[in-house]
Scaffold this active site. Structure first.
Site, PDB file in Angstrom:
ATOM      1  N   GLY A 210     -99.114  20.759   8.504  1.00 21.19           N
ATOM      2  CA  GLY A 210     -98.429  19.550   8.881  1.00 21.19           C
ATOM      3  C   GLY A 210     -98.283  18.428   7.807  1.00 21.19           C
ATOM      4  O   GLY A 210     -98.627  18.674   6.578  1.00 21.19           O
ATOM      5  N   ASN A 211     -97.669  17.184   8.252  1.00 14.22           N
ATOM      6  CA  ASN A 211     -97.604  16.335   7.173  1.00 14.22           C
ATOM      7  C   ASN A 211     -97.736  14.898   8.128  1.00 14.22           C
ATOM      8  O   ASN A 211     -97.989  15.001   9.254  1.00 14.22           O
ATOM      9  CB  ASN A 211     -96.393  16.189   6.518  1.00 14.22           C
ATOM     10  CG  ASN A 211     -95.081  16.354   6.993  1.00 14.22           C
ATOM     11  OD1 ASN A 211     -94.683  15.358   7.703  1.00 14.22           O
ATOM     12  ND2 ASN A 211     -94.388  17.348   7.066  1.00 14.22           N
TER      13      ASN A 211
END
Ligand code: PMT
Length: 412
Positions: A210-211
């Site tokens: 993810g980020n």
């Protein structure tokens, strides 16, 4: 600065145990810089004092239509005429009946009748009163005549019963009012697709890549476009934010899902604004079971590239990208206009603590294909969204003016 700023809002309050919430509503409207003129029925004044509303709004509260302040004998009509919107909260069953039949024998009914402003009704009553066939018929009649409704909600009622009849929360009523006011905005009739948040690429049933995108920038864009009257679709990666009132959310997880949703939603749309941070890579093969520890050995993941969503969609709509950059902001962002086929790009420096990922504010540069970059100061994300939409609205207008239909209409 929302679309309530500087607007004249008439707040009609009816007799209900929920009348105390009208004070909260008035206070929220005043904080958003609306001018609030409160009207109360005689029974409302039994639940909440006019002084409370007068103190919060800073204006006299009118309860008796024959004593409409000292302005003029026609003060109530003047209030009706200068209203930008009328909100009736709480609206009782008898108020619904009176409005449905055009009664003008109380200050609220009279003001509604004398005004052309949009009307928002927030009913509150016992669930059986609300479900009664005659009340439902009145609601239908009012809807057919163009009156907007918010609520009532379901839950525990003052009577101790559980059912549908609770006044919507003041925050929801404010949102519904903003939605209603937006119906006269400059993006009415336009469909705007906004993407938000960071996509998640599953590694196994437990883990993902993810980020740091929280979705705040995209949700602010959706809210601002809604406030200007657009029909907004928010394609959202997981985010712990509530969906703005009147906005349709399409929830996605991965970049491929976001791509599919964007392709479907942009088949017919006027603008696409990609504020999301889609993952550029996904694991080549998602493990069906949780990957176990390897007794000290490392783990190598094979990654494959995800499609460039915005670069891959085409159509006759305005395309706006964002650039999350950590160096050479303007140069790197400008290069993406060409490679992704954008009308313009919004560059943000993601190394700053008060901008970019997860911040409530952003400091952006708006870059068109040509012309000098426009550096905006640090602003709340909602304000940044408004500046972006100013440019979108300009491009849409220019597009309309250049359309064959407009050319033909202008031909001698
Ligand atoms: O969500 P917040 O916490 O509020 O943070 C906001 C933000 C920093 C995420 C946002 O303002 C932002 O900069 N979004 C773009 C992030 C990004 O992916 O930048 P990029 O330079 O890698 O991509 C350029 C453009 O292509 C973006 O519009 C992006 O949405 C789009 N893109 C990227 C990858 C991909 N596979 N497909 C795409 O369409």
């Amino acid at each position: 600065m929302t679309n309530l700023r500087g607007r004249n809002i008439v707040l009609g309050v009816c007799g209900s145990i929920a009348a105390y919430k009208a004070a909260d509503l008035a206070s929220r409207l005043v904080k958003l810089e609306a001018t609030v003129e409160a009207l109360m029925t005689a029974s409302a004044a039994k639940f909440i004092t006019p002084l409370s509303l007068q103190s919060l709004t800073g204006r006299p509260v009118i309860g008796d239509m024959y004593d409409a302040g000292s302005e003029t004998a026609e003060a109530h009509v003047a209030i009706a005429r200068r209203a930008d919107a009328i909100v009736i909260a709480p609206a009782s069953a008898s108020m619904l009946a009176r409005l449905a039949h055009g009664f003008a024998d109380d200050i609220i009914g009279l003001t509604v009748l004398a005004s052309r402003a949009p009307v928002l009704i927030a009913p509150a009553m016992d669930n059986q009163m609300f479900e009664a066939a005659i009340t439902q018929e009145n609601v239908r009649t009012l809807r057919e005549r163009g009156y907007a409704f918010v609520g009532p909600e379901s839950g525990r009622l003052a009577s101790g019963h559980t059912g549908t009849g609770r006044l919507s929360e003041p925050a929801t009523i404010v949102e519904a009012l903003r939605f209603l006011l937006g119906r006269r905005g400059d993006l009415v009739g336009r469909k705007v697709v906004v993407t938000a948040g960071g996509t998640r690429e599953a590694i196994d049933p437990v883990r993902y890549i993810g980020n740091h995108s929280s979705g705040k920038m995209g949700y602010a864009l959706a809210e601002a476009a809604r406030d200007r009257g657009a029909d907004v679709v928010l394609v959202s990666a997981p985010a712990s934010l509530s969906v703005p009132y009147g906005v349709r959310r399409v929830a996605v997880q991965s970049t491929l899902q976001m791509r599919d949703a964007v392709v479907a939603e942009t088949r017919e749309c006027d603008a696409l604004v990609m504020a999301a941070a889609p993952a550029d890579f996904r694991v080549a093969e998602e493990a069906a079971q949780k990957i176990k520890r390897h007794g000290g050995e490392g783990l190598t993941l094979d990654l494959v590239e995800n499609p460039d969503i915005i670069g891959g969609v085409s159509g006759d709509f305005v395309k706006v990208g964002f650039a999350a950059e950590s160096q050479d902001l303007v140069e790197n962002a400008r290069a993406k206009i060409g490679t992704k086929g954008l009308d313009f790009i919004v560059a943000n420096d993601i190394t700053a603590g008060d901008a970019g990922f997860d911040a409530d504010t952003n400091r952006v540069v708006i870059i068109d294909g040509e012309g000098p970059p426009r550096h905006l100061t640090l602003l709340p994300k909602y304000e940044v969204a408004q500046r972006i939409l100013d440019r979108v609205a300009q491009l849409l207008e220019a597009r309309d003016a250049a359309s064959p239909a407009a050319q033909a209409a202008g031909a001698p």
